[in-house]
Design a protein around this motif. Structure first.
Motif, PDB file in Angstrom:
ATOM      1  N   ARG A 130       0.833  -1.206   0.000  1.00 51.56           N
ATOM      2  CA  ARG A 130       0.000   0.000   0.000  1.00 51.56           C
ATOM      3  C   ARG A 130       0.870   1.259   0.000  1.00 51.56           C
ATOM      4  N   GLN A 133       2.238   1.693  -3.466  1.00 52.26           N
ATOM      5  CA  GLN A 133       1.196   2.163  -4.371  1.00 52.26           C
ATOM      6  C   GLN A 133       0.950   3.665  -4.189  1.00 52.26           C
ATOM      7  N   LEU A 152      -8.532   5.290  -4.039  1.00 50.11           N
ATOM      8  CA  LEU A 152      -8.344   4.060  -3.278  1.00 50.11           C
ATOM      9  C   LEU A 152      -9.450   3.801  -2.261  1.00 50.11           C
ATOM     10  N   HIS A 162       0.540   6.433   5.070  1.00 52.54           N
ATOM     11  CA  HIS A 162       1.283   5.522   4.186  1.00 52.54           C
ATOM     12  C   HIS A 162       2.430   6.251   3.490  1.00 52.54           C
TER      13      HIS A 162
END
Length: 191
Positions: A130, A133, A152, A162
């Motif tokens: 994650r 990404q 997302l 993140h």
């Protein structure tokens, strides 16, 4: 005074009560230091804590007693921590003229740059899925935090968490490279 809930202390703080300010400081200072230590910002903890409480004092008239003071304090600290990391990165960047003075020629720069970029690619490949990404969407596709969150189906704060995690991991993994590397890092993955 130490037994009063935060909501009551916020109301008293709005009346310029310095004793309340001291109470809040001692209530949260150790939690903030632990939080900053987990982020690897031990060396900046004193400054960040001080700045956090300065902001709290300056905002004392606008604090909402119905909202979580603890969340507000930690949000301030997180933002100050991010600014501290950004300032460190900017201070670490050196210019190309300094490299020439130190004797780094074009061939040395090119091979070192390739080595650094290969190491950076390898680190990015090892990021949690994650985080990888979100880093890709933010830094390489140029999407905003809001756009990523919508795409997302997650919150903006989750995207930021993140992203911060990815950049922290990359900085730690790439710490063995020199100041020249930090210059490339700043160009490739600017804050």
């Amino acid at each position: 005074m130490h037994d009063l809930p935060d909501a009551a202390l916020i109301k008293l703080l709005a009346k310029d009560n310095q004793l309340v300010f001291n109470t809040l400081y001692f209530r949260y200072v150790h939690k903030l230091r632990s939080f900053l230590a987990r982020l690897g910002l031990d060396t900046h903890a004193d400054d960040i804590v001080q700045e956090t409480f300065i902001v709290l004092w300056n905002k004392r008239y606008t604090l909402d007693p119905s909202k979580s003071l603890e969340s507000y304090i930690f949000t301030i600290a997180k933002n100050r921590a991010l600014k501290s990391i950004e300032a460190d990165m900017k201070r670490s960047v050196i210019n190309f003229q300094s490299l020439e003075i130190m004797g780094v020629g074009e061939e040395g720069e090119q091979s070192y740059t390739e080595e650094f970029l290969n190491a950076l690619d390898s680190c990015i490949d090892r990021l949690p899925p994650r985080a990888k990404q979100i880093l890709h969407l933010k830094r390489f596709k140029g999407l905003s935090t809001e756009e990523i969150a919508l795409q997302l189906g997650i919150s903006k704060s989750t995207v930021e968490n993140h992203m911060n995690r990815a950049l922290t991991i990359l900085r730690e993994e790439m710490a063995g490279f020199s100041a020249f590397s930090l210059l490339i890092f700043e160009v490739v993955l600017p804050l």
